[in-house]
Write a protein that holds these residues in place. Structure first.
Motif, PDB file in Angstrom:
ATOM      1  N   PRO A   1       0.831  -1.209   0.000  1.00 40.00           N
ATOM      2  CA  PRO A   1       0.000   0.000   0.000  1.00 40.00           C
ATOM      3  C   PRO A   1       0.867   1.262   0.000  1.00 40.00           C
ATOM      4  O   PRO A   1       1.893   1.322   0.664  1.00 40.00           O
TER       5      PRO A   1
ATOM      6  N   LEU B   1      -9.147  -0.264  -2.190  1.00 42.40           N
ATOM      7  CA  LEU B   1      -7.771   0.126  -1.899  1.00 42.40           C
ATOM      8  C   LEU B   1      -7.715   1.143  -0.770  1.00 42.40           C
ATOM      9  O   LEU B   1      -6.890   1.035   0.139  1.00 42.40           O
ATOM     10  N   LYS B   2      -8.618   2.126  -0.805  1.00 40.46           N
ATOM     11  CA  LYS B   2      -8.619   3.162   0.229  1.00 40.46           C
ATOM     12  C   LYS B   2      -9.035   2.610   1.595  1.00 40.46           C
ATOM     13  O   LYS B   2      -8.504   3.027   2.616  1.00 40.46           O
TER      14      LYS B   2
ATOM     15  N   ALA C   1      -3.961  -2.915  -0.096  1.00 40.12           N
ATOM     16  CA  ALA C   1      -3.745  -3.759  -1.270  1.00 40.12           C
ATOM     17  C   ALA C   1      -4.731  -4.916  -1.340  1.00 40.12           C
ATOM     18  O   ALA C   1      -5.217  -5.257  -2.423  1.00 40.12           O
TER      19      ALA C   1
ATOM     20  N   LEU D   1      -8.035  -3.941  -2.826  1.00 41.26           N
ATOM     21  CA  LEU D   1      -8.026  -3.775  -4.272  1.00 41.26           C
ATOM     22  C   LEU D   1      -8.601  -5.015  -4.954  1.00 41.26           C
ATOM     23  O   LEU D   1      -9.289  -4.911  -5.970  1.00 41.26           O
TER      24      LEU D   1
END
Length: 134
Positions: free
Chosen positions: A29, A94-95, A99, A102
């Motif tokens: 990340p 992702l946020k 990772a 995602l």
């Protein structure tokens, strides 16, 4: 593969190993290809190797375009989600979770879509639009 191809075209020794290391960093990340390729390009410019510096920036640009535009389309087509839904879920995943999010968020959206399509849950109407009589 994109990084490896770019580095191989630039005739970087050990391009496979470099690509593998950059790909590993890209999985973390907040660390991406730019964190390695941009400083490397700046270093190449400082050392007077404009060919390598420009080449590394071009490779980074291509990777960024592929990630932003083409990747969501490919992922969406393969898993049955529209590209906008795919990229949005990837972004929020992702946020929220880094990772792993995602990959996890599009999977969760796909599960919800499957449950809705199969009638297990009812979040939106799945019936085709009515065709007006002729």
């Amino acid at each position: 593969v994109e990084v490896w191809a770019g580095l191989a075209l630039l005739r970087v020794k050990g391009s496979g190993w470099w690509a593998l290391g950059i790909a590993a960093a890209d999985l973390l990340p907040a660390v991406g290809t730019g964190l390695i390729l941009i400083p490397w390009a700046v270093l190449a410019f400082v050392q007077g190797n404009r060919f390598l510096g420009i080449g590394l920036l071009v490779v980074y640009g291509i990777i960024t375009v592929v990630r932003s535009i083409i990747e969501p389309k490919i992922v969406g087509d393969n898993i049955g989600l529209p590209p906008l839904v795919t990229i949005t879920s990837m972004f929020f995943g992702l946020k929220l979770l880094g990772a792993i999010g995602l990959f996890l968020a599009p999977l969760l959206v796909l599960i919800v879509k499957f449950l809705n399509d199969s009638g297990k849950i009812h979040l939106w109407d799945n019936s085709p639009p009515a065709v007006p009589p002729k």
